[in-house]
Design an enzyme around this catalytic site. Structure first.
Site, short mmCIF file in Angstrom:
data_model
loop_
_atom_site.label_atom_id
_atom_site.label_comp_id
_atom_site.label_asym_id
_atom_site.label_seq_id
_atom_site.Cartn_x
_atom_site.Cartn_y
_atom_site.Cartn_z
N LYS A 171 6.02 14.06 23.84
CA LYS A 171 4.31 14.50 24.14
C LYS A 171 4.61 13.62 25.71
O LYS A 171 5.90 13.49 26.01
CB LYS A 171 4.20 12.84 22.95
CG LYS A 171 5.43 11.49 23.11
CD LYS A 171 5.13 10.91 21.79
CE LYS A 171 5.81 9.73 22.55
NZ LYS A 171 5.51 9.01 20.91
N TYR B 117 4.36 -2.68 55.33
CA TYR B 117 3.34 -3.33 53.87
C TYR B 117 3.60 -4.49 53.88
O TYR B 117 4.95 -5.21 53.33
CB TYR B 117 2.32 -3.03 53.36
CG TYR B 117 1.45 -1.85 53.64
CD1 TYR B 117 0.52 -1.54 54.68
CD2 TYR B 117 2.14 -0.18 53.23
CE1 TYR B 117 -0.19 -0.28 54.88
CE2 TYR B 117 1.48 0.71 53.40
CZ TYR B 117 0.06 0.56 53.65
OH TYR B 117 -0.55 1.86 53.94
C1 LIG Z 1 7.14 8.57 21.73
C2 LIG Z 1 7.22 8.45 19.14
C3 LIG Z 1 9.30 8.90 18.95
C4 LIG Z 1 10.23 9.30 20.23
O1 LIG Z 1 10.23 6.99 20.80
P1 LIG Z 1 11.99 7.56 21.02
O2 LIG Z 1 12.44 6.02 21.59
O3 LIG Z 1 11.53 8.16 22.41
O4 LIG Z 1 12.88 8.17 20.70
C5 LIG Z 1 9.11 8.73 17.43
N1 LIG Z 1 8.87 8.38 16.43
C6 LIG Z 1 7.07 8.93 16.54
C7 LIG Z 1 6.67 8.25 16.04
C8 LIG Z 1 6.55 8.71 17.88
O5 LIG Z 1 5.62 7.98 18.19
#
Ligand SMILES: *Cc1c(COP(=O)(O)O)cnc(C)c1O
Length: 360
Positions: free
Chosen positions: A35, A258
């Protein structure tokens, strides 16, 4: 100077991290979480690389992310971790042969209303065991399960999942508690189960189940607040590197950048590097952050600008055109996250659109 700032993505590191996760979870299939543009690494190239390396399925948060994978010709199973929210989205998920989470009554009703069912789609029933974000609560599980089972001939399969709230804290009793609740709620149902994210894969081996769901670990980064990916046998997949665009002398007593918040306590040599919050470096990155130029770790000084940072290179041979590494194998993103009081997830996802991703 080619491209000033770029994020170099190592396909070899991604594949090695997948192998490392398999070693840790030898009896589980791997739902590779890509994702948010694969945590900033580029969802398409990362998807292709992980599928070639043997990932069993891919997971994204949003329908658009999944449709982009399908449009690009990715045929591997893809799971929508938040499910779908309208009839139109359900129709697109069905047409795209996407698997999806069902986490509440409304999503269950959408599935029930889908004429012709979703025969090519596996449905992941999400059970809330304490996260209180998504998922059927304990008192709703039995009824939801019954409704889902009534549809079992209209879907490709039923799977059961939950998500841990505190798996990154090895001392927290929460993970064990959530495992107990999940086991009690699913009983002896004959469906595949998934609980573990990256942290649980390394910290809660009893939680592995039929499918593990690594995200961060695939990118070679540690989900724990202490330590780095290397300590878990992982290799950073992203090297965020930019270029020194000028080097200048700053007399003692003068300030840089800045707000004039950093002042030279002695005659100083300052390198200006083409990397700023416009590229995704947080403005809050300041004291404690270093940039690697050549073999040297050198301190960032003054505020992060939109397009530039300043680095104190006094006494070090640095010239215009030199590479400057923000994070990567030379210095883990975990260090930068700690210095910026954030988490590596946010730094990686924050790498902005204008930074070209180069996968090799
Ligand atoms: C994002 C997500 C993961 C992965 O999590 P990590 O901590 O990056 O391994 C796994 N399960 C769900 C439901 C998620 O939303």
């Amino acid at each position: 100077m080619k491209g000033l700032i770029r994020a170099q993505i190592s396909a070899a590191a991604l594949a090695a991290n997948l192998r490392r996760i398999r070693e840790q979870a030898p009896r589980s299939r791997v739902l590779a979480v890509i994702k948010a543009n694969a945590y900033g690494h580029g969802s398409l190239p990362v998807a292709r690389c992980l599928v070639a390396a043997g990932a069993d399925a891919l997971a994204v948060a949003r329908l658009e992310e999944a449709l982009a994978l399908r449009a690009a010709g990715i045929t591997a199973p893809v799971v929508l971790l938040e499910g779908v929210f309208t009839r139109a989205e359900m129709a697109e998920a069905v047409a795209g042969r996407l698997d999806f989470v069902v986490h509440d009554e409304e999503q269950l009703a959408l599935l029930e209303q889908t004429a012709g069912g979703a025969r090519a789609c596996a449905v992941w029933m999400k059970i809330d065991t304490g996260m209180n974000r998504l998922g059927f609560r304990a008192d709703a599980v039995a009824a939801a399960m019954q409704r889902l089972e009534a549809l079992s001939h209209h879907v490709a399969g039923i799977r059961l999942m939950t998500h841990f709230a505190c798996a990154d804290d090895r001392a927290s009793p929460m993970t064990g508690e959530q495992m107990k609740r999940f086991a009690a709620l699913v009983g002896d149902k004959p469906y595949e189960r998934s609980l573990a994210n990256s942290a649980a894969i390394f910290a809660a081996p009893e939680s592995l189940g039929d499918w593990v769901r690594p995200g961060l670990a695939l990118y070679g980064v540690s989900p724990f607040a202490d330590g780095e990916g290397a300590a878990l046998g992982l290799s950073p997949a992203m090297r965020l590197v930019s270029t020194v665009i000028t080097v200048r002398d700053v007399p003692a007593g003068e300030s840089v950048g800045y707000g004039g918040v950093w002042r030279a306590s002695r005659a100083s040599r300052i390198a200006i590097v083409a990397a700023g919050y416009g590229d995704g470096l947080p403005w809050s990155l300041s004291s404690g952050v270093t940039v690697v130029i050549g073999a040297h770790r050198l301190p960032l000084v003054g505020r992060v600008s939109m397009d530039m940072i300043a680095v104190d290179v006094t006494g070090t041979p640095v010239s215009t055109g030199d590479e400057a590494v923000l994070w990567g194998p030379e210095q883990p993103v975990e260090w930068q996250a700690r210095a910026a009081r954030t988490i590596p997830y946010e730094l990686l996802c924050g790498v902005s659109q204008r930074v070209p991703l180069q996968i090799a």
